[in-house]
Enzyme design. Structure first.
Site, PDB file in Angstrom:
ATOM      1  N   HIS A  21      -1.216 -11.149   0.213  1.00  0.00           N
ATOM      2  CA  HIS A  21      -0.594  -9.872   0.630  1.00  0.00           C
ATOM      3  C   HIS A  21       0.804  -9.797   0.013  1.00  0.00           C
ATOM      4  O   HIS A  21       1.727 -10.474   0.451  1.00  0.00           O
ATOM      5  CB  HIS A  21      -0.486  -9.775   2.161  1.00  0.00           C
ATOM      6  CG  HIS A  21       0.088  -8.470   2.633  1.00  0.00           C
ATOM      7  ND1 HIS A  21      -0.573  -7.633   3.497  1.00  0.00           N
ATOM      8  CD2 HIS A  21       1.250  -7.845   2.351  1.00  0.00           C
ATOM      9  CE1 HIS A  21       0.159  -6.561   3.729  1.00  0.00           C
ATOM     10  NE2 HIS A  21       1.289  -6.671   3.043  1.00  0.00           N
TER      11      HIS A  21
ATOM     12  N   HIS B 154       3.803  -7.121  -2.152  1.00  0.00           N
ATOM     13  CA  HIS B 154       4.269  -5.844  -2.692  1.00  0.00           C
ATOM     14  C   HIS B 154       5.024  -6.114  -3.991  1.00  0.00           C
ATOM     15  O   HIS B 154       6.042  -6.801  -3.969  1.00  0.00           O
ATOM     16  CB  HIS B 154       5.196  -5.134  -1.697  1.00  0.00           C
ATOM     17  CG  HIS B 154       4.523  -4.822  -0.400  1.00  0.00           C
ATOM     18  ND1 HIS B 154       3.856  -3.637  -0.161  1.00  0.00           N
ATOM     19  CD2 HIS B 154       4.369  -5.569   0.722  1.00  0.00           C
ATOM     20  CE1 HIS B 154       3.327  -3.670   1.058  1.00  0.00           C
ATOM     21  NE2 HIS B 154       3.626  -4.837   1.616  1.00  0.00           N
ATOM     22  N   LEU B 155       4.512  -5.573  -5.088  1.00  0.00           N
ATOM     23  CA  LEU B 155       5.158  -5.797  -6.392  1.00  0.00           C
ATOM     24  C   LEU B 155       5.932  -4.581  -6.883  1.00  0.00           C
ATOM     25  O   LEU B 155       6.654  -4.679  -7.872  1.00  0.00           O
ATOM     26  CB  LEU B 155       4.122  -6.182  -7.449  1.00  0.00           C
ATOM     27  CG  LEU B 155       3.597  -7.619  -7.407  1.00  0.00           C
ATOM     28  CD1 LEU B 155       2.494  -7.810  -8.452  1.00  0.00           C
ATOM     29  CD2 LEU B 155       4.718  -8.627  -7.635  1.00  0.00           C
TER      30      LEU B 155
ATOM     31  N   LYS C 110      -7.113  -0.968   1.602  1.00  0.00           N
ATOM     32  CA  LYS C 110      -6.077  -1.166   2.603  1.00  0.00           C
ATOM     33  C   LYS C 110      -6.004   0.021   3.555  1.00  0.00           C
ATOM     34  O   LYS C 110      -5.878   1.167   3.124  1.00  0.00           O
ATOM     35  CB  LYS C 110      -4.729  -1.340   1.882  1.00  0.00           C
ATOM     36  CG  LYS C 110      -3.528  -1.482   2.800  1.00  0.00           C
ATOM     37  CD  LYS C 110      -3.485  -2.827   3.496  1.00  0.00           C
ATOM     38  CE  LYS C 110      -2.412  -2.870   4.569  1.00  0.00           C
ATOM     39  NZ  LYS C 110      -1.222  -3.587   4.183  1.00  0.00           N
TER      40      LYS C 110
ATOM     41  N   HIS D 224      -3.293  -2.844   8.166  1.00  0.00           N
ATOM     42  CA  HIS D 224      -1.967  -2.882   8.797  1.00  0.00           C
ATOM     43  C   HIS D 224      -2.198  -2.522  10.257  1.00  0.00           C
ATOM     44  O   HIS D 224      -2.502  -1.367  10.582  1.00  0.00           O
ATOM     45  CB  HIS D 224      -1.002  -1.893   8.128  1.00  0.00           C
ATOM     46  CG  HIS D 224       0.374  -1.961   8.726  1.00  0.00           C
ATOM     47  ND1 HIS D 224       1.452  -2.511   8.065  1.00  0.00           N
ATOM     48  CD2 HIS D 224       0.840  -1.604   9.952  1.00  0.00           C
ATOM     49  CE1 HIS D 224       2.521  -2.479   8.855  1.00  0.00           C
ATOM     50  NE2 HIS D 224       2.174  -1.921  10.010  1.00  0.00           N
TER      51      HIS D 224
ATOM     52  N   HIS E 212      -0.671  -9.672   7.993  1.00  0.00           N
ATOM     53  CA  HIS E 212       0.621 -10.067   8.570  1.00  0.00           C
ATOM     54  C   HIS E 212       0.649 -10.005  10.103  1.00  0.00           C
ATOM     55  O   HIS E 212       1.393  -9.248  10.705  1.00  0.00           O
ATOM     56  CB  HIS E 212       1.795  -9.280   7.979  1.00  0.00           C
ATOM     57  CG  HIS E 212       1.570  -7.795   7.790  1.00  0.00           C
ATOM     58  ND1 HIS E 212       1.122  -6.978   8.790  1.00  0.00           N
ATOM     59  CD2 HIS E 212       1.747  -7.010   6.716  1.00  0.00           C
ATOM     60  CE1 HIS E 212       1.035  -5.749   8.323  1.00  0.00           C
ATOM     61  NE2 HIS E 212       1.409  -5.750   7.066  1.00  0.00           N
TER      62      HIS E 212
ATOM     63  N   ASP F  37       3.694 -10.997   2.282  1.00  0.00           N
ATOM     64  CA  ASP F  37       4.215  -9.657   2.554  1.00  0.00           C
ATOM     65  C   ASP F  37       5.622  -9.499   1.985  1.00  0.00           C
ATOM     66  O   ASP F  37       6.442  -8.778   2.550  1.00  0.00           O
ATOM     67  CB  ASP F  37       4.201  -9.338   4.063  1.00  0.00           C
ATOM     68  CG  ASP F  37       4.427  -7.857   4.335  1.00  0.00           C
ATOM     69  OD1 ASP F  37       4.153  -7.040   3.436  1.00  0.00           O
ATOM     70  OD2 ASP F  37       4.878  -7.521   5.448  1.00  0.00           O
TER      71      ASP F  37
HETATM   72  C1  NCD Z   1       6.211  -3.112   3.475  1.00  0.00           C
HETATM   73  C2  NCD Z   1       6.838  -2.381   2.295  1.00  0.00           C
HETATM   74  O1  NCD Z   1       8.075  -2.331   2.192  1.00  0.00           O
HETATM   75  O2  NCD Z   1       6.097  -1.886   1.441  1.00  0.00           O
HETATM   76  N1  NCD Z   1       7.228  -3.334   4.465  1.00  0.00           N
HETATM   77  C3  NCD Z   1       7.213  -4.285   5.425  1.00  0.00           C
HETATM   78  O3  NCD Z   1       8.107  -4.272   6.270  1.00  0.00           O
HETATM   79  N2  NCD Z   1       6.290  -5.228   5.473  1.00  0.00           N
HETATM   80  C4  NCD Z   1       5.055  -2.346   4.006  1.00  0.00           C
HETATM   81  C5  NCD Z   1       4.190  -3.157   4.947  1.00  0.00           C
HETATM   82  O4  NCD Z   1       3.532  -4.116   4.539  1.00  0.00           O
HETATM   83  O5  NCD Z   1       4.158  -2.824   6.136  1.00  0.00           O
HETATM   84 ZN    ZN Z   2       2.926  -5.511   3.406  1.00  0.00          ZN
END
Ligand code: NCD
Ligand code: ZN
Length: 348
Positions: A13, A15-16, A99, A136, A174, A247
């Site tokens: 998991h 975010h890139l 997702k 989520h 998460h 995450d």
């Molecule tokens: C994530 C994001 O910034 O894209 N933020 C986070 O707090 N984890 C989005 C997500 O996974 O809920």
């Molecule tokens: Zn996330």
């Protein structure tokens, strides 16, 4: 133990982001992890197979020369996602899940699903094709206490959803609560969860330690100590249901340190090292490898990686910030120490 050699891990998991932000953060992940499930919450979101394949190409193009890393793509489900899109995603071989963002639950989730019943047809096709649903898990009702939103989601959405789609494979992303640990531990075999390092290492006091701490704010928000303890003992117990998902969610410093600060903690700079700390604190370093390198691959039906990663117990100080395009990024533990470092990574 002062040194640890594990099979090359994966991040299930991540975010890139895109463009200059992507180029800034990708090397941290690619130098530790062989693969990652790349979250689709771009603006606009990655809702189709074509968009996912194009995003995958941009990620590969952003890799530093000579670095091998496999982005595993996932589609952003909306009320309109058609079963035919699920079929295209499966046929691509590059999309490994879809997702579910409840609309309004988190960063860039406004195009998400307004009611899970709207996606029942898509979920049915996913179950048939053995496509993983990544969830989520928070209700979005503003009347519900923010610390209760995950537990409420289990009762009101996730449990009924898994009842309706019994063969659907689900990753509860998460997880942050004892309730989620209990749900996943006792659920049927096709249900698993990712756990972040921030939720293993911090409780909600970290949001207020010495003042309001925007860099400790993520969603789902940090929970109580009893919840953190339940997560740690779940992963330390070695159950195959739980696996690594950082995450890591980068936002520019100015977007975090603001009146309406963004949710998201950047942790990819220490995406395995922080877990080593948590597992060591639980007396379970021997369980780190399976959590980081086996359980996720096995769940997704992908081969385990061939190479290894070496960690040494050798403290280092995290920089105050990293460049993030024209902006800057404040990493977890900025200016503070992390007990473990990565000393070698190799493909076999
Ligand atoms: C994530 C994001 O910034 O894209 N933020 C986070 O707090 N984890 C989005 C997500 O996974 O809920
Ligand atoms: Zn996330």
């Amino acid at each position: 133990m002062t040194s640890l050699v594990i099979r090359r891990p994966d991040d299930w998991h991540l975010h890139l982001r895109d463009e200059t932000a992507l180029r800034a953060v990708l090397p941290f992940t690619a130098s530790r992890f062989a693969r990652a499930i790349v979250m689709p919450n771009l603006k606009p979101p990655v809702t189709t197979t074509d968009l996912a394949l194009a995003y995958r190409r941009r990620i590969l193009a952003a890799l530093p020369p000579g670095v091998s890393f496999e982005p595993l793509m996932t589609l952003y489900l909306t009320d309109e996602t058609a079963p035919a899109e699920i079929e295209r995603a499966k046929a691509s071989g590059a999309v490994h899940g879809c997702k579910l963002y409840p609309a309004g639950a988190t960063t860039h989730s406004d195009a998400g699903v307004t009611d899970v019943r709207h996606i029942d047809a898509a979920l049915e096709r996913m179950a048939e094709l053995s496509m993983v649903l990544q969830v989520h898990g928070e209700v979005t009702d503003p009347q519900v206490d923010v610390f209760d939103r995950e537990a409420r989601f289990i009762d009101e959405v996730l449990a009924p959803l898994t009842e309706r789609h019994r063969s659907l494979r689900v990753v509860f992303e998460h997880i942050t609560t004892r309730a989620a640990v209990q749900f996943v531990s006792t659920a049927p075999a096709g249900i698993a969860a990712t756990v972040t390092p921030q939720h293993l290492l911090m409780n909600r006091n970290a949001l207020f330690a010495g003042g309001l701490r925007p860099h400790h704010y993520c969603l789902p928000v940090l929970k109580a100590e009893a919840d953190r303890a339940a997560l740690l003992s779940a992963v330390a117990g070695g159950s195959t249901r739980f696996f690594l998902g950082t995450d890591s969610a980068p936002h520019a410093r100015s977007a975090k340190e603001a009146a309406y600060g963004c949710a998201g903690i950047f942790c990819a700079h220490a995406g395995i090292e922080l877990y080593a700390e948590a597992f060591e604190a639980a007396g379970a370093l021997d369980k780190l490898e399976a959590f980081a390198s086996f359980h996720g691959a096995d769940f997704y039906g992908l081969p385990r990686n061939a190479g290894t990663l070496t960690l040494k117990k050798e403290p280092w100080t995290v920089p105050e910030n990293y460049p993030f395009g024209a902006a800057e990024l404040v990493p977890l533990r900025a200016g503070e120490s992390i007990a473990w470092r990565v000393t070698a990574a190799g493909t076999a």
